[in-house]
Structure formats: structure tokens, C-alpha cells
Design an enzyme around this catalytic site. Structure first.
Site, PDB file in Angstrom:
ATOM      1  N   ALA A 200     -32.306 -19.346  14.248  1.00  0.00           N
ATOM      2  CA  ALA A 200     -33.812 -19.857  14.009  1.00  0.00           C
ATOM      3  C   ALA A 200     -34.912 -19.398  14.191  1.00  0.00           C
ATOM      4  O   ALA A 200     -34.312 -18.380  14.836  1.00  0.00           O
ATOM      5  CB  ALA A 200     -34.327 -21.317  14.448  1.00  0.00           C
TER       6      ALA A 200
ATOM      7  N   GLY B 102     -28.677 -19.925  16.068  1.00  0.00           N
ATOM      8  CA  GLY B 102     -27.997 -20.458  14.190  1.00  0.00           C
ATOM      9  C   GLY B 102     -27.807 -20.331  13.338  1.00  0.00           C
ATOM     10  O   GLY B 102     -26.723 -20.774  12.251  1.00  0.00           O
TER      11      GLY B 102
ATOM     12  N   GLU C 197     -24.023 -21.552  14.520  1.00  0.00           N
ATOM     13  CA  GLU C 197     -24.101 -23.217  14.235  1.00  0.00           C
ATOM     14  C   GLU C 197     -23.891 -23.243  13.290  1.00  0.00           C
ATOM     15  O   GLU C 197     -22.714 -23.864  12.696  1.00  0.00           O
ATOM     16  CB  GLU C 197     -25.047 -23.389  15.377  1.00  0.00           C
ATOM     17  CG  GLU C 197     -24.918 -23.254  16.334  1.00  0.00           C
ATOM     18  CD  GLU C 197     -26.955 -23.674  16.955  1.00  0.00           C
ATOM     19  OE1 GLU C 197     -28.132 -23.385  17.452  1.00  0.00           O
ATOM     20  OE2 GLU C 197     -26.503 -24.781  17.599  1.00  0.00           O
TER      21      GLU C 197
ATOM     22  N   GLU D 105     -29.659 -19.078  22.855  1.00  0.00           N
ATOM     23  CA  GLU D 105     -30.796 -19.513  23.620  1.00  0.00           C
ATOM     24  C   GLU D 105     -31.124 -19.252  24.708  1.00  0.00           C
ATOM     25  O   GLU D 105     -32.360 -19.752  24.974  1.00  0.00           O
ATOM     26  CB  GLU D 105     -30.698 -21.082  22.655  1.00  0.00           C
ATOM     27  CG  GLU D 105     -29.995 -21.801  21.202  1.00  0.00           C
ATOM     28  CD  GLU D 105     -29.122 -21.350  20.779  1.00  0.00           C
ATOM     29  OE1 GLU D 105     -28.536 -20.377  20.940  1.00  0.00           O
ATOM     30  OE2 GLU D 105     -28.665 -20.858  19.592  1.00  0.00           O
TER      31      GLU D 105
HETATM   32  N1  COA Z   1     -36.457 -15.076  14.106  1.00  0.00           N
HETATM   33  C1  COA Z   1     -37.512 -14.699  13.794  1.00  0.00           C
HETATM   34  N2  COA Z   1     -37.352 -12.954  13.309  1.00  0.00           N
HETATM   35  C2  COA Z   1     -36.696 -13.113  13.734  1.00  0.00           C
HETATM   36  C3  COA Z   1     -35.031 -13.104  14.726  1.00  0.00           C
HETATM   37  C4  COA Z   1     -35.381 -14.531  14.470  1.00  0.00           C
HETATM   38  N3  COA Z   1     -34.665 -15.664  14.922  1.00  0.00           N
HETATM   39  N4  COA Z   1     -34.202 -11.730  14.750  1.00  0.00           N
HETATM   40  C5  COA Z   1     -34.588 -10.868  14.257  1.00  0.00           C
HETATM   41  N5  COA Z   1     -36.044 -10.840  13.582  1.00  0.00           N
HETATM   42  C6  COA Z   1     -36.667 -10.334  12.909  1.00  0.00           C
HETATM   43  C7  COA Z   1     -37.633  -9.091  14.594  1.00  0.00           C
HETATM   44  O1  COA Z   1     -38.978  -9.977  14.600  1.00  0.00           O
HETATM   45  C8  COA Z   1     -38.503  -8.032  13.029  1.00  0.00           C
HETATM   46  O2  COA Z   1     -39.213  -8.577  12.653  1.00  0.00           O
HETATM   47  P1  COA Z   1     -40.607  -7.404  12.752  1.00  0.00           P
HETATM   48  O3  COA Z   1     -39.433  -6.121  12.017  1.00  0.00           O
HETATM   49  O4  COA Z   1     -41.592  -8.286  11.773  1.00  0.00           O
HETATM   50  O5  COA Z   1     -40.707  -6.882  13.930  1.00  0.00           O
HETATM   51  C9  COA Z   1     -37.009  -8.370  12.277  1.00  0.00           C
HETATM   52  O6  COA Z   1     -36.448  -9.856  12.062  1.00  0.00           O
HETATM   53  C10 COA Z   1     -35.637  -6.826  12.256  1.00  0.00           C
HETATM   54  O7  COA Z   1     -35.257  -7.294  14.013  1.00  0.00           O
HETATM   55  P2  COA Z   1     -35.396  -6.210  15.292  1.00  0.00           P
HETATM   56  O8  COA Z   1     -35.450  -7.260  16.078  1.00  0.00           O
HETATM   57  O9  COA Z   1     -35.903  -5.822  14.766  1.00  0.00           O
HETATM   58  O10 COA Z   1     -33.768  -5.434  14.524  1.00  0.00           O
HETATM   59  P3  COA Z   1     -32.707  -4.991  15.379  1.00  0.00           P
HETATM   60  O11 COA Z   1     -31.807  -4.589  15.012  1.00  0.00           O
HETATM   61  O12 COA Z   1     -33.202  -4.564  16.877  1.00  0.00           O
HETATM   62  O13 COA Z   1     -32.224  -6.194  16.213  1.00  0.00           O
HETATM   63  C11 COA Z   1     -31.451  -8.468  16.735  1.00  0.00           C
HETATM   64  C12 COA Z   1     -31.661  -7.036  16.005  1.00  0.00           C
HETATM   65  C13 COA Z   1     -30.515  -9.228  15.899  1.00  0.00           C
HETATM   66  C14 COA Z   1     -29.871  -7.766  17.870  1.00  0.00           C
HETATM   67  C15 COA Z   1     -32.209  -9.043  17.344  1.00  0.00           C
HETATM   68  O14 COA Z   1     -33.642  -8.940  16.505  1.00  0.00           O
HETATM   69  C16 COA Z   1     -32.544 -10.434  18.041  1.00  0.00           C
HETATM   70  O15 COA Z   1     -32.061 -10.043  19.100  1.00  0.00           O
HETATM   71  N6  COA Z   1     -32.819 -11.570  17.231  1.00  0.00           N
HETATM   72  C17 COA Z   1     -33.385 -12.733  18.145  1.00  0.00           C
HETATM   73  C18 COA Z   1     -31.608 -12.770  18.019  1.00  0.00           C
HETATM   74  C19 COA Z   1     -31.998 -15.212  18.548  1.00  0.00           C
HETATM   75  O16 COA Z   1     -32.569 -14.866  19.917  1.00  0.00           O
HETATM   76  N7  COA Z   1     -31.418 -15.546  18.237  1.00  0.00           N
HETATM   77  C20 COA Z   1     -31.669 -16.958  18.736  1.00  0.00           C
HETATM   78  C21 COA Z   1     -32.920 -17.764  17.986  1.00  0.00           C
HETATM   79  S1  COA Z   1     -32.372 -19.145  18.559  1.00  0.00           S
END
Ligand code: COA
Length: 260
Positions: free
Chosen positions: A66, A111, A114, A134
């Protein structure tokens, strides 16, 4: 159909839905969820669509969860609505009545994991990573993950993922039964298309009745499930495809199904 965050195309009975926010790791914001609901409702009502492939744009993410910038705004009341809306959309996918193949091409987190669980078959790229992080945000999975993950890979494994927030790679996901098959990233969508094409050649009433019967196994008792199965089996026996399929076998030729 015009969408901002989704690509949608259909060829010869096979639809491809691509979540298209690669700069945000295809995270599901409210608009994307709304578009997913709209596209899957269209697919459900279009009798000419037989099989669906769901994937993410780019080579990094299927869906990284999400959208956390929206999640951050939730409170007690809006949190319930948020979870219920996501559950409603994912239930439409699970109950589509036709097969949905998730081609998990990268991160499938929160999500996103999921969403893959709401699909009927999961194929993954070698670089795919699955997780329910989460707990790192002080919340729990809210789009059906606590239920579907526990049923799919058992409660112990599901709780390990949900309580640690750790990611598992595609090999581990395969070993735990979370994904059906793993392919190199370059061939993942091609393999999903081959699988979709194989299913598309079968008698489509039998395909749809199979999906309906198997999906209902989570909700019905063994007795109720077998009752439903017998009814759906009977529906198939009344179709032209059934006559054609059985006749073709006896005449040693390939069947020509018409979906009737
Ligand atoms: N919601 C909103 N934005 C997200 C996102 C999410 N779930 N996951 C990634 N993004 C965004 C980042 O904020 C970043 O945006 P920006 O460039 O404007 O700063 C962009 O996507 C790229 O992500 P980044 O974190 O820089 O890439 P990475 O390769 O270093 O890491 C992940 C990738 C997927 C491991 C990391 O983004 C992450 O942990 N995301 C969240 C996962 C999460 O907790 N999901 C559950 C949500 S309930």
C-alpha cells in the site's frame, strides 16, 4: 478504458493487467486500487476474456505494498474503511470466476504480497521477493493477508513472515508453496503467457467451474464443497464442450471447444 496507473490489454481471450507506477515501486495508492476494481469488474463481465495475467511495470517491483504516504494519514475509523476497501477489491479478483495468474516480477511486499495471494496461480521471477513488512510500520496486513497466507503456507510460516517482516526470495517462496514456479526475469511474462494460452485452449466452462469449485474450498465444509462440486460437474455435463471433449477422445482427435 483510460487509467492513470494501470495498463490493460486483451488479445485472443487473454488479458494483461500491469500496475504502472514504477517510480513508486508500483505501490497501491487509492487511485490504483480504484482502477484495479474497475478493470477486474470489466474483466468479470466480459465473457470473451478467459484468462488474466497480473504483473507490475519495470523490473524491480510487482507491488511494494500500500502507498505508505496514504497509510500514514489513517486513523481508527478510516483504517477500517481502508482495509475493507482493499479486501473488497482483492475479493473481486479471487472470485473473478476465471483464472488470474500473478507474474511476480520483483518486490511483492505488504499489499503486493496480498495481491498475489488473491490471484489463483503465482509465477515468480528469480529476483522476486515476498514479505509482509507491515509490523515494521506498526500495523498488520489488512488486505486479506493474515487469512490467505496462513491458509496457503500454514500458520507457523505465515506468522514468521508477518511477525518478523522479513522478505523471502523466490527459492524460499517456492519451497514454502507460496509460488507455483520460478523463472528468469526475462522470460517470466512469456511463461505466464504460455500458461494462459494453454488454459485458454481448454473448454472454458470447465475452466470457470474448476476455479469456482477450488476457490470455494476455503469457505465450505468438505460436505458442502463436494455438494457444490457435484452441481458444477453436472453443469459441465450439460455443455456442448463436454460432448465435444469426450467425443474427440473417443475419435482420437483434438477437441474443438466453443465455450458452450
Ligand atoms: N509506498 C509508497 N512509496 C513507496 C513504497 C510504498 N509502499 N515502496 C516504495 N516506495 C517509493 C519510495 O518512497 C521511493 O520514492 P522516492 O523515489 O520518491 O523517494 C521509490 O518508491 C523507490 O523506492 P526506494 O525505497 O528508494 O527503493 P529501494 O530499491 O531502495 O527499496 C523497497 C525498495 C521495496 C525494499 C523499499 O522501497 C520498501 O521497503 N518499500 C516499502 C515496503 C513496505 O513496507 N510495504 C508495505 C506497506 S503496508
Amino acid at each position: 478504458m483510460d487509467f492513470n496507473n494501470i495498463l490493460f490489454e486483451t488479445n485472443n481471450g487473454i488479458s494483461r493487467v500491469t500496475i504502472n507506477r514504477p517510480d513508486k515501486m508500483n505501490a497501491l495508492n487509492a487511485e490504483t486500487l480504484k482502477e484495479l476494481k474497475s478493470v477486474f469488474t470489466t474483466i468479470k463481465n466480459d465473457d470473451k476474456i478467459n484468462v488474466v495475467i497480473l504483473t507490475g511495470a519495470g523490473d524491480k517491483a510487482f507491488v511494494a505494498g500500500a502507498d505508505i504516504s496514504e497509510l500514514n494519514q489513517l486513523d481508527l475509523l478510516s483504517g477500517k474503511e481502508f482495509a475493507e476497501y482493499g479486501q473488497e477489491v482483492f475479493n473481486i479478483i479471487e472470485n473473478l470466476g476465471k483464472p488470474v495468474i500473478a507474474a511476480v516480477n520483483g518486490y511483492a511486499l505488504g499489499g503486493g504480497c496480498e495481491l498475489s495471494l488473491a490471484c489463483h496461480i503465482r509465477l515468480a521471477s528469480e529476483s522476486a521477493k515476498f514479505g509482509q513488512p507491515e509490523v515494521n510500520l506498526g500495523v498488520i496486513p489488512g488486505y486479506g493477508g493474515t487469512q490467505r497466507l496462513a491458509r496457503l503456507i500454514n500458520t507457523g510460516r505465515a506468522l514468521e513472515l508477518i511477525l518478523t517482516g522479513d522478505m523471502v526470495n523466490s527459492d524460499e517462496a517456492y519451497r514454502s508453496g507460496l509460488v507455483n514456479k520460478v523463472y528468469p526475469g526475462e522470460t517470466l511474462v512469456e511463461e505466464a503467457e504460455k500458461l494462459a494460452a494453454k488454459i485458454n485452449k481448454k473448454g472454458q466452462i470447465a475452466v470457470r467451474m474448476s476455479v469456482k469449485a477450488v476457490v470455494s474450498c476455503d469457505e465450505l465444509s468438505e460436505k458442502e464443497g463436494q455438494h457444490l462440486e457435484a452441481g458444477l460437474f453436472a453443469v459441465c455435463c450439460g455443455t456442448e464442450d463436454f460432448k465435444e471433449g469426450t467425443a474427440a477422445f473417443l475419435e482420437k482427435r483434438k477437441p474443438e471447444f466453443k465455450g458452450k
